[in-house]
Design an enzyme around this catalytic site. Sequence first.
Site, short mmCIF file in Angstrom:
data_model
loop_
_atom_site.label_atom_id
_atom_site.label_comp_id
_atom_site.label_asym_id
_atom_site.label_seq_id
_atom_site.Cartn_x
_atom_site.Cartn_y
_atom_site.Cartn_z
N ASP A 125 0.81 -1.23 0.00
CA ASP A 125 0.00 0.00 0.00
C ASP A 125 0.84 1.29 0.00
O ASP A 125 1.50 1.62 0.99
CB ASP A 125 -0.91 0.05 1.23
CG ASP A 125 -1.82 -1.18 1.36
OD1 ASP A 125 -1.36 -2.30 1.01
OD2 ASP A 125 -2.95 -1.03 1.83
N GLU B 248 -4.60 1.73 -2.95
CA GLU B 248 -5.83 2.20 -2.30
C GLU B 248 -5.62 3.42 -1.40
O GLU B 248 -6.57 4.14 -1.12
CB GLU B 248 -6.48 1.06 -1.48
CG GLU B 248 -5.70 0.68 -0.25
CD GLU B 248 -6.57 0.13 0.88
OE1 GLU B 248 -7.74 -0.17 0.65
OE2 GLU B 248 -6.04 0.02 1.99
N ASN B 249 -4.38 3.66 -0.93
CA ASN B 249 -4.09 4.81 -0.05
C ASN B 249 -3.21 5.86 -0.73
O ASN B 249 -2.63 6.72 -0.08
CB ASN B 249 -3.38 4.34 1.22
CG ASN B 249 -4.10 3.26 1.95
OD1 ASN B 249 -3.61 2.13 2.06
ND2 ASN B 249 -5.29 3.56 2.44
N HIS C 219 -10.47 0.83 0.56
CA HIS C 219 -10.54 2.29 0.33
C HIS C 219 -10.54 2.68 -1.15
O HIS C 219 -10.41 3.86 -1.47
CB HIS C 219 -9.37 2.98 1.02
CG HIS C 219 -9.40 2.88 2.51
ND1 HIS C 219 -10.48 3.31 3.25
CD2 HIS C 219 -8.49 2.39 3.40
CE1 HIS C 219 -10.22 3.08 4.55
NE2 HIS C 219 -9.04 2.53 4.65
N HIS D 174 -6.33 -8.54 -0.02
CA HIS D 174 -6.38 -7.38 0.88
C HIS D 174 -7.21 -7.76 2.10
O HIS D 174 -8.45 -7.73 2.05
CB HIS D 174 -7.00 -6.21 0.11
CG HIS D 174 -6.74 -4.89 0.74
ND1 HIS D 174 -5.56 -4.21 0.59
CD2 HIS D 174 -7.51 -4.12 1.55
CE1 HIS D 174 -5.61 -3.07 1.26
NE2 HIS D 174 -6.79 -2.99 1.86
N HIS E 173 -3.03 -4.61 3.26
CA HIS E 173 -4.02 -3.98 4.13
C HIS E 173 -3.51 -3.70 5.55
O HIS E 173 -3.87 -2.69 6.13
CB HIS E 173 -5.33 -4.79 4.23
CG HIS E 173 -6.34 -4.18 5.17
ND1 HIS E 173 -6.96 -2.98 4.90
CD2 HIS E 173 -6.83 -4.60 6.36
CE1 HIS E 173 -7.80 -2.70 5.90
NE2 HIS E 173 -7.73 -3.65 6.79
N HIS F 61 -0.50 -2.96 6.42
CA HIS F 61 0.57 -1.97 6.32
C HIS F 61 1.81 -2.36 7.13
O HIS F 61 2.70 -1.54 7.31
CB HIS F 61 0.10 -0.57 6.76
CG HIS F 61 -0.86 0.08 5.81
ND1 HIS F 61 -1.00 1.44 5.68
CD2 HIS F 61 -1.74 -0.46 4.93
CE1 HIS F 61 -1.92 1.72 4.77
NE2 HIS F 61 -2.39 0.59 4.31
FE LIG Z 1 -4.10 0.26 2.98
FE LIG Z 2 -7.02 -1.47 3.32
#
Ligand SMILES: [Fe+2]
Ligand SMILES: [Fe+2]
Length: 259
Positions: free
Chosen positions: A8, A39-40, A68, A152, A177, A179
């Site tokens: 991510d 996604e981030n 996200h 994820h 997900h 991180h």
């Molecule tokens: Fe994330």
């Molecule tokens: Fe996530």
Amino acid sequence: MNILFLGDISGKTGREAVHHHLYNLKEKYAVDFCIANGENMSGGSGITISSYEEMRRAGIDLFTGGNHIFRKKEVISLMNDSENVIRPANLSPSCPGMGYTIVPLSGGRRIAVINLLGKVYMDNTADNPFLAADNILKAIGERTKVIFVDFHAETTSEKGALARYLDGRVSAVIGTHTHVQTNDDQILPGGTAFLSDAGMTGAVHSILGVKPEIVIEKFVTGMPRRHEIAEGASQLCGVFLDIDDETGKARAIEKIRIQ
Ligand SMILES: [Fe+2]
Ligand SMILES: [Fe+2]
């Protein structure tokens, strides 16, 4: 086939880490295809057109998503205009975008990339990811043996179970997900490379990429607060995979974490 996957990318700090390191990594590993969880990527949540274009220029070929992925609505136009951004496959069939794609590469080679969302502690309405994977593999058929899965999900058990469920049927199951990069990289008996979580590309001094003081205040007061991406020193986290083009089995998996 040499595949590089980045965990991510969290906001501007994460994008800076990509600018710092990606070119050298692609040279070092002679990368054929680079995937990142995006996604981030924009302000910590979602994908904007400008950050997508910036990261494409930096050398990322394809972006996967997660819980996200639709936080910035312009991602829908990206999904409509190109096949370089996918979203979890086990969302509602009426949701925009695609959950997997097959990308042609040089020399007649192809790679399939699948994005799935976990169910455990994820608070979502996604369908069963195990059965969704079965259906996608049926649809891919014999078009390519090289199949990469970004799962994820929150728990190591759900990720480990999906990897073993798909062992021998896909080239790699790499988790995202949480991180936080895990230390369980391995090639399973059937030839599938597995890592519970690739980790995050973002700020070192942060809580999952977010300014620590904000997250601490939320825990202490129990009050909601808007997340802001942490700045300063950055890290790049990901994984390198060497996949046999013919069989789709993994020859090597190597975690990457550069601070
Ligand atoms: Fe994330
Ligand atoms: Fe996530």
